[in-house]
Design a protein around this motif. Structure first.
Motif, PDB file in Angstrom:
ATOM      1  N   GLN A 190       2.649   5.812  -1.622  1.00 24.50           N
ATOM      2  CA  GLN A 190       2.813   4.383  -1.866  1.00 24.50           C
ATOM      3  C   GLN A 190       3.898   4.165  -2.914  1.00 24.50           C
ATOM      4  O   GLN A 190       4.060   4.969  -3.835  1.00 24.50           O
ATOM      5  N   SER A 191       4.627   3.072  -2.788  1.00 26.90           N
ATOM      6  CA  SER A 191       5.632   2.733  -3.791  1.00 26.90           C
ATOM      7  C   SER A 191       4.945   2.329  -5.082  1.00 26.90           C
ATOM      8  O   SER A 191       3.734   2.091  -5.126  1.00 26.90           O
ATOM      9  N   ASP A 192       5.730   2.211  -6.146  1.00 25.13           N
ATOM     10  CA  ASP A 192       5.144   1.904  -7.444  1.00 25.13           C
ATOM     11  C   ASP A 192       4.496   0.529  -7.489  1.00 25.13           C
ATOM     12  O   ASP A 192       3.612   0.280  -8.316  1.00 25.13           O
ATOM     13  N   ILE A 212       4.924  -0.495  -0.179  1.00 25.30           N
ATOM     14  CA  ILE A 212       5.648   0.342   0.781  1.00 25.30           C
ATOM     15  C   ILE A 212       4.877   1.654   0.921  1.00 25.30           C
ATOM     16  O   ILE A 212       4.497   2.277  -0.081  1.00 25.30           O
ATOM     17  N   TYR A 272      12.526   2.301 -11.272  1.00 26.74           N
ATOM     18  CA  TYR A 272      11.409   2.767 -10.447  1.00 26.74           C
ATOM     19  C   TYR A 272      10.512   3.692 -11.259  1.00 26.74           C
ATOM     20  O   TYR A 272      10.976   4.549 -12.007  1.00 26.74           O
ATOM     21  N   GLU A 282       8.550  11.572  -2.607  1.00 25.30           N
ATOM     22  CA  GLU A 282       8.404  10.251  -3.217  1.00 25.30           C
ATOM     23  C   GLU A 282       9.753   9.536  -3.310  1.00 25.30           C
ATOM     24  O   GLU A 282       9.803   8.301  -3.423  1.00 25.30           O
ATOM     25  N   VAL A 334      10.230   6.486  -0.595  1.00 24.02           N
ATOM     26  CA  VAL A 334       9.796   5.112  -0.846  1.00 24.02           C
ATOM     27  C   VAL A 334      10.608   4.476  -1.967  1.00 24.02           C
ATOM     28  O   VAL A 334      10.884   3.271  -1.939  1.00 24.02           O
ATOM     29  N   ALA A 335      11.014   5.280  -2.946  1.00 26.15           N
ATOM     30  CA  ALA A 335      11.819   4.731  -4.047  1.00 26.15           C
ATOM     31  C   ALA A 335      13.197   4.302  -3.543  1.00 26.15           C
ATOM     32  O   ALA A 335      13.695   3.216  -3.890  1.00 26.15           O
ATOM     33  N   TYR A 340      13.979   3.566  -0.408  1.00 22.22           N
ATOM     34  CA  TYR A 340      13.793   2.438   0.505  1.00 22.22           C
ATOM     35  C   TYR A 340      13.613   1.137  -0.281  1.00 22.22           C
ATOM     36  O   TYR A 340      14.203   0.102   0.069  1.00 22.22           O
ATOM     37  N   LYS A 341      12.825   1.174  -1.340  1.00 21.73           N
ATOM     38  CA  LYS A 341      12.619  -0.027  -2.149  1.00 21.73           C
ATOM     39  C   LYS A 341      13.922  -0.484  -2.803  1.00 21.73           C
ATOM     40  O   LYS A 341      14.215  -1.688  -2.874  1.00 21.73           O
ATOM     41  N   ASP A 359       6.583  -1.154   5.638  1.00 21.27           N
ATOM     42  CA  ASP A 359       6.838  -2.152   4.600  1.00 21.27           C
ATOM     43  C   ASP A 359       5.905  -3.330   4.837  1.00 21.27           C
ATOM     44  O   ASP A 359       6.132  -4.145   5.742  1.00 21.27           O
TER      45      ASP A 359
END
Length: 743
Positions: A104-106, A110, A134, A143, A146-147, A149-150, A171
């Motif tokens: 999962q993103s922070d 995501i 991030y 990881e 996702v970082a 991508y965000k 997303d």
């Protein structure tokens, strides 16, 4: 480094699910999917219903591919139950639970599952932290997905990924899905759509066998089999409706079920009209520096790393550079100070016929001062592992070399190694195969105007005829399938290179197929399948921009490398034993540099070396073989790596990795293939002619064995194995009454 299973309900346009948390291997599930990229009333007139058994189905799916990641498992399902991600973890970087997936993103919006390795981790992590704020949870390279991508969105985030990977990102802010595969297809990713109307679901997985636990039923794609579509640059597999995400592509799925495919990377080569201005020494240094960097990046892990060492140039060069980095520059090999225990692994085939190279590998290891372990693959072992190899590869192969690689990959795990460095990709980038000289000689290399072959058209034309004849002579000597090297549309569409015909040698002819199949696909031409699968942009460059050698390399890389070599000689046989292989030669920054080099530096014209090297290889022979022997294949790579190689390897000609093809009747391999290819089993397939198989079982073994018959039996036996283990429905002419090629 993982197995992925994903299940997504299509037509989720009004649902913005929150985050729920479970762990797992890459998988996606979707209701209401549309493979043509459009929505319709069946999708928009209702909302999909969540599957109450999705959690258990994802776990069952992960069981099917548990070999890809035995260290941890995770499943995540959205709050509305319409998206499920599953992941089996092979822990390599950050062995703590912080490295478990799905990720999962922070901010928790995501979610992703990632299979593979992302390199240049420290630089990317620092950039994402300082420039984008991030907050990383752990230290896993996965990881980064996702970082990135965000921070950059799709598809831009893919530009930052250096390595081998297959991934799925969900997303929840937009309800969209992104699935992507690395630039060369090192890691696999397949997808299919099941269900009807509002109950349509999109499934993605690292291996098709994972779909069996998600309500998918296997059916043969007979068209793909007879046309060899599965081995081309289109998205077919051996199973009807199961597609590949192509190398260098990403697949987008919107919340309302629209599926689209986009290319984010493709190979390109130097313009053949440009004269090279760099010095040869500068280019040799450039290759050495970039290869060393690619190897250095792949030496990082929190577990031990070994090396697959054959008797060839490529793996030996990797081993030599690793020794230099470790012993002289202090780099670690994975999580260990490897200065006294760099470990290599090699395979020993029966010595008859010139297929065994283990003695050369042992001499190389001794010269480098490293340890080497050897896997003996005798006839009994090859027979024992055949069916399991076919099941894990999910396609046929007309050589037992894949069974050898399956056996070899047992060694690292037995000795505590999860990661190995391998030499795949060097032949593709540097012109290493004996199929390349005829295409190299089609045109002058204007980048090197001083070359004798550029200055003397009469010399080049004479050698071209000899090289073409040498290729013609090679086919019967190696007992491969012949689809023809005559002038045809397929060759003309790629500037007359013969590579589509050469590739045909390892692709099954129409001979074993049932009469109804041969009639239905009477006009099928494997060569045309291969070239039709290439993009119009690539074919335009083949005609107007690229030298024919580069076109030939492109065709091979987009077809055989991606769909066969990186599968049955790569990921599938390695991950069957939970071993991750890292191929430095397929570093895209290295490949982009090499693709900008002149053709004459890849196939070096060295007539003074005629007859040099190891003559044991069955690939080198015949009265016209001198046309190939005057070339030093991978010339610039040899020069770049000379200081890391023994003189034996520096001089030795390429021997494509292959296994013995002649075996006696009544012995283990004949017994095993006869047990598999019974009349009942063949008839259960529905698309194979048993009379042909029966004859091949007789002619393919013994003192006067017909090698082509043996290769045919290998393919059919793989189909039988897959059909039985997948429970595939028997194919019939009625199923394909209106069949047409589906590219």
């Amino acid at each position: 480094m993982c197995g992925i299973t994903v299940c997504i309900a299509l037509n989720r346009q009004c649902s913005h699910p929150g985050a729920g948390k479970v762990n797992g291997d890459l998988g996606t599930y979707a209701n209401g999917a549309h493979t043509d990229g459009h929505t319709n009333s069946a999708c928009t007139n209702g909302q999909p219903k969540p599957d109450p058994n999705l959690h258990q189905k994802l776990h069952n799916s992960l069981d099917k591919i548990a070999h890809r990641g035995p260290d941890a498992r995770g499943v995540w399902i959205s709050d509305d139950g319409l998206v499920g991600l599953g992941h089996n973890r092979l822990a390599i970087n950050d062995l703590s639970p912080d490295g478990d997936q799905p990720i999962q993103s922070d901010d928790g919006t995501i979610h992703a599952v990632v299979n593979g390795e992302i390199y240049d981790y420290d630089r990317l992590r620092a950039e994402l932290t300082s420039l984008h704020g991030y907050q990383f949870r752990g230290h896993s390279d996965s990881e980064l997905v996702v970082a990135l991508y965000k921070a950059y969105g799709a598809p831009r985030f893919l530009d930052y990924l250096r390595g081998e990977f297959a991934l799925v990102v969900y997303d929840e802010r937009t309800g969209s899905i992104v699935a992507a595969r690395d630039r060369f297809g090192i890691k696999p990713l397949s997808w299919t759509v099941i269900g009807e109307g509002d109950d349509k679901r999109l499934l993605l997985a690292a291996e098709a066998k994972a779909f069996l636990a998600l309500d998918w039923e296997a059916e043969w794609d007979v068209g793909s089999l007879v046309e060899s579509g599965w081995a081309s640059n289109d998205n077919r597999t051996l199973f009807k409706g199961v597609r590949k995400v192509l190398p260098g592509y990403w697949m987008g799925v919107t919340a309302d079920g629209v599926i689209e495919h986009h290319r984010y990377f493709d190979l390109d080569y130097k313009d053949k009209r440009e004269v090279e201005t760099r010095s040869i020494e500068e280019m040799i240094t450039g290759v050495r520096q970039r290869l060393t960097e690619a190897i250095r990046l792949r030496m990082r892990a929190d577990v031990p790393i070994g090396i697959y060492l054959s008797g060839g140039l490529d793996s030996s060069l990797i081993a030599g550079i690793v020794v230099r980095l470790v012993k002289e520059e202090g780099f670690r090999m994975g999580n260990q100070d490897a200065s006294d225990r760099i470990r290599c692994f090699t395979i020993q085939f029966p010595t008859e016929g010139g297929f065994d190279e283990s003695d050369i590998a042992e001499r190389t290891a001794e010269w480098l001062g490293v340890q080497i372990s050897k896997k003996k693959m005798d006839e009994s072992a090859l027979a024992e592992y055949f069916a399991d190899t076919a099941y894990h590869c999910e396609h046929h192969n007309t050589d037992l070399n894949s069974v050898g690689k399956f056996g070899l990959s047992m060694l690292p795990r037995e000795q505590g190694f999860k990661v190995v460095l391998t030499g795949e990709g060097a032949n593709e980038h540097f012109g290493g195969y004996p199929f390349f000289p005829p295409d190299f000689l089609l045109e002058r290399d204007h980048a090197t105007p001083g070359s004798p072959l550029t200055q003397n058209d009469q010399l080049r034309e004479g050698m071209k005829k000899m090289a073409r004849q040498a290729l013609v002579d090679m086919f019967p000597r190696m007992g491969v399938f012949q689809h023809g090297l005559d002038d045809c549309e397929a060759f003309r569409s790629v500037n007359d290179v013969l590579m589509p015909g050469a590739i045909g040698g390892i692709l099954v002819s129409k001979a074993p197929f049932a009469p109804w199949v041969r009639e239905q696909w009477a006009d099928a031409d494997v060569r045309l399948t291969l070239t039709n699968s290439l993009s119009s942009e690539a074919k335009d460059k083949a005609i107007n921009k690229w030298h024919p050698l580069h076109t030939s390399q492109y065709v091979w890389t987009k077809t055989v490398l991606a769909n066969l070599l990186l599968s049955c000689l790569g990921d599938r046989t390695e991950m069957a034993h939970s071993v991750e292989a890292r191929p430095p030669f397929l570093d895209h920054e290295l490949s982009e540099y090499v693709n900008g080099l002149p053709p004459s530096l890849k196939l070096g014209y060295t007539p003074g070396n005629l007859g040099a090297g190891d003559d044991r290889s069955p690939w080198w022979g015949g009265k016209n073989s001198s046309s190939a022997r005057v070339f030093s294949e991978k010339w610039i790579l040899r020069e770049a790596g000379k200081e890391f190689l023994t003189e034996e390897l520096y001089q030795r000609k390429k021997h494509p990795y292959s296994a013995p093809v002649k075996w006696q009747k009544g012995r283990p391999i004949h017994q095993k293939l006869s047990e598999i290819c019974t009349k009942e089993a063949i008839e259960a397939l529905g698309f194979v002619d048993y009379a042909v198989v029966e004859s091949a079982l007789d002619k393919g073994f013994g003192e006067e064995a017909d090698t082509l018959s043996f290769r045919l039996i290998l393919a059919v036996a793989a189909w039988v194995t897959l059909g039985q283990r997948f429970g595939a429905k028997k194919a019939s002419s009625a199923d394909w009454a209106n069949a047409a090629s589906c590219l």
